[in-house]
Write an enzyme that holds these catalytic residues in place. Structure first.
Site, PDB file in Angstrom:
ATOM      1  N   GLY A 175       0.833  -1.263   0.010  1.00 47.27           N
ATOM      2  CA  GLY A 175       0.394   0.077   0.402  1.00 47.27           C
ATOM      3  C   GLY A 175       0.622   1.409  -0.022  1.00 47.27           C
ATOM      4  NE  ARG A 198      -0.724  -4.857  -0.720  1.00 46.38           N
ATOM      5  CZ  ARG A 198      -2.501  -3.549  -0.194  1.00 46.38           C
ATOM      6  NH1 ARG A 198      -3.307  -3.203  -0.758  1.00 46.38           N
ATOM      7  NH2 ARG A 198      -1.831  -2.936   1.201  1.00 46.38           N
ATOM      8  CG  ASP A 220       3.230  -6.356   7.034  1.00 44.77           C
ATOM      9  OD1 ASP A 220       3.018  -5.633   5.893  1.00 44.77           O
ATOM     10  OD2 ASP A 220       2.356  -7.280   7.429  1.00 44.77           O
ATOM     11  CB  THR A 253       2.805   0.896   6.258  1.00 48.26           C
ATOM     12  OG1 THR A 253       1.487   0.538   6.487  1.00 48.26           O
ATOM     13  CG2 THR A 253       3.357   0.662   7.231  1.00 48.26           C
ATOM     14  CG  ASP A 280      -2.070  -0.006   8.342  1.00 54.29           C
ATOM     15  OD1 ASP A 280      -2.944   0.686   8.260  1.00 54.29           O
ATOM     16  OD2 ASP A 280      -1.581  -0.914   7.739  1.00 54.29           O
ATOM     17  CG  ASP A 316       1.692  -2.505  10.517  1.00 50.91           C
ATOM     18  OD1 ASP A 316       2.469  -1.678   9.793  1.00 50.91           O
ATOM     19  OD2 ASP A 316       1.189  -3.335   9.920  1.00 50.91           O
ATOM     20  NE  ARG A 351      -5.020  -5.991   5.662  1.00 55.36           N
ATOM     21  CZ  ARG A 351      -4.006  -5.354   3.697  1.00 55.36           C
ATOM     22  NH1 ARG A 351      -5.381  -5.599   3.234  1.00 55.36           N
ATOM     23  NH2 ARG A 351      -3.286  -5.088   3.861  1.00 55.36           N
TER      24      ARG A 351
HETATM   25  O1  F6P Z   1      -1.301  -1.639   4.678  1.00 53.11           O
HETATM   26  C1  F6P Z   1      -1.809  -0.160   4.178  1.00 53.11           C
HETATM   27  C2  F6P Z   1      -3.450  -0.187   4.459  1.00 53.11           C
HETATM   28  O2  F6P Z   1      -3.812   1.241   4.597  1.00 53.11           O
HETATM   29  C3  F6P Z   1      -4.685  -0.779   5.519  1.00 53.11           C
HETATM   30  O3  F6P Z   1      -5.041  -0.245   6.360  1.00 53.11           O
HETATM   31  C4  F6P Z   1      -5.445  -1.190   4.438  1.00 53.11           C
HETATM   32  O4  F6P Z   1      -5.796  -1.876   5.442  1.00 53.11           O
HETATM   33  C5  F6P Z   1      -5.330  -1.583   3.558  1.00 53.11           C
HETATM   34  O5  F6P Z   1      -4.008  -0.101   3.106  1.00 53.11           O
HETATM   35  C6  F6P Z   1      -6.137  -0.727   1.985  1.00 53.11           C
HETATM   36  O6  F6P Z   1      -5.303  -2.007   0.832  1.00 53.11           O
HETATM   37  P1  F6P Z   1      -6.411  -1.812  -0.613  1.00 53.11           P
HETATM   38  O7  F6P Z   1      -5.701  -0.641  -0.809  1.00 53.11           O
HETATM   39  O8  F6P Z   1      -5.821  -2.432  -0.911  1.00 53.11           O
HETATM   40  O9  F6P Z   1      -7.726  -1.958  -0.295  1.00 53.11           O
END
Ligand code: F6P
Length: 326
Positions: free
Chosen positions: A14, A75, A106, A129, A131, A133, A175
């Site tokens: 992301g 990804r 991660d 990121t 997050d 995390d 998430r």
């Molecule tokens: O990893 C970052 C994040 O923003 C999470 O908080 C979220 O759940 C996810 O990416 C959303 O991903 P996508 O854009 O693939 O829906």
């Protein structure tokens, strides 16, 4: 002796505001030390497909203030297979890249660890990121911008909530991690936050709503998207409506606005410091680690320690929400 002549840099997973500042720092530091740099587009996916762009000082001009990532991101499922990683290795050897800087979260570091060990290839990671995390850094690149975006958005929700005497349940990203919810919750004076790391006690929440101040006409409850106990924002809203029909309840899902926008100064400085340190340490022979900042100092953490499930929620912050929302 320095064996490295050409570095590859990429963003993966992301996106996060500040990734461009990190790319800029890596490129300019490499050039400062007379190394060549290639940008790799779309993360591991671009590595497999040979999407390499030679970078110079100008190619990273005027990007420090831009959200998103000029290198694009993805990804990659293919990189999870040995065949995909073999192809990626072939491609980077083909253009004589001899070290990598991976900017991501991660998933990015899990891939970097496997690839680095399989091919004995030098890689350092920068935590990018929203997050926050990752273990081994107090803050990840993008987190500060994201919580400021959330704060601004919820301030606006508070205006309308107050005008209509409404209760809002606001879902924020995260998430597997409640750190966006936690800090922005303190920042906006939320009445309650619900996060994946702690058990949500809906009975206690209902009790709080029952006894909460009657002169406070609006209420903001923040739910992290990964909160699993109570079925998410919409289900919580239904339960509140059943129990308190007097509350005019609404749900607002903030979504991907949390990932965009101009990075804050804090994220730009963090990205710049980490980017410089990554290149300097690659030159010295360091590999297989994430570069972070702990108590203001550059710190290194092996990839497998940095990835999630290690970050502890600061109980003091949780308590602050409880005390101040009364
Ligand atoms: O990893 C970052 C994040 O923003 C999470 O908080 C979220 O759940 C996810 O990416 C959303 O991903 P996508 O854009 O693939 O829906």
């Amino acid at each position: 002796m320095n064996q490295i002549k050409r570095i590859g840099v990429f963003t993966s997973g992301g996106d996060a505001p500040g990734m461009n500042a990190a790319v800029r720092a890596v490129v300019r530091t490499a050039l400062f030390y007379d190394l060549e740099v290639f940008g790799i587009r779309r993360g591991y996916e671009g590595m497999i497909n040979g999407e390499f762009i030679p970078m110079d000082r100008k190619s990273v001009a005027n990007i420090i203030q831009r959200g998103g990532t000029i290198l694009k991101t993805a990804r990659s499922m293919a990189f999870m297979t040995p065949e995909g990683r073999n192809e990626a290795y072939k491609q980077i050897k083909g253009v004589e890249i001899d070290a990598l800087v991976a900017i991501g979260g991660d998933g990015t570091f899990t891939g970097a660890k496997i690839f680095g060990e399989e091919f004995n290839f030098p890689i350092l990671g920068l935590p990018g990121t929203i997050d926050n995390d990752l273990f081994g850094t107090d803050f990840t690149i993008g987190y500060d911008t994201s919580i400021n975006t959330v704060t601004e958005a919820i301030d606006k929700i508070r205006d309308t909530a107050e005008s209509h005497d409404r209760l809002f349940i606001v879902e924020v990203m995260g998430r597997d991690c409640g750190l966006i919810a936690l800090r922005s919750g303190i920042g906006v004076g939320a009445e309650s936050i619900m996060i994946p790391e702690t058990k949500t006690d809906l009975n206690a929440l209902m009790h709080r709503l029952e006894i909460s101040r009657k002169d406070k006409s609006s209420k903001i409850l923040i739910v992290a998207e990964g909160e699993g106990d109570s079925g998410g924002a919409f289900e919580i809203a239904e339960k509140i409506k059943d129990k308190f029909p007097q509350y005019d309840t609404r749900v607002s899902v903030l979504g991907h606005i949390q990932r965009g926008g101009t990075p804050t100064c804090m994220d730009r400085v963090l990205a710049s410091r980490l980017g410089v340190a990554a290149v300097e340490e690659l030159i010295k022979g360091r590999k297989g680690e994430m570069v972070g900042l702990i108590h203001g100092q550059i710190a290194f953490t092996p990839f497998d320690h940095a990835v999630k499930h290690h970050v502890e929620i600061n109980q003091d912050l949780l308590k602050i929400v409880e005390i101040l929302s009364l």
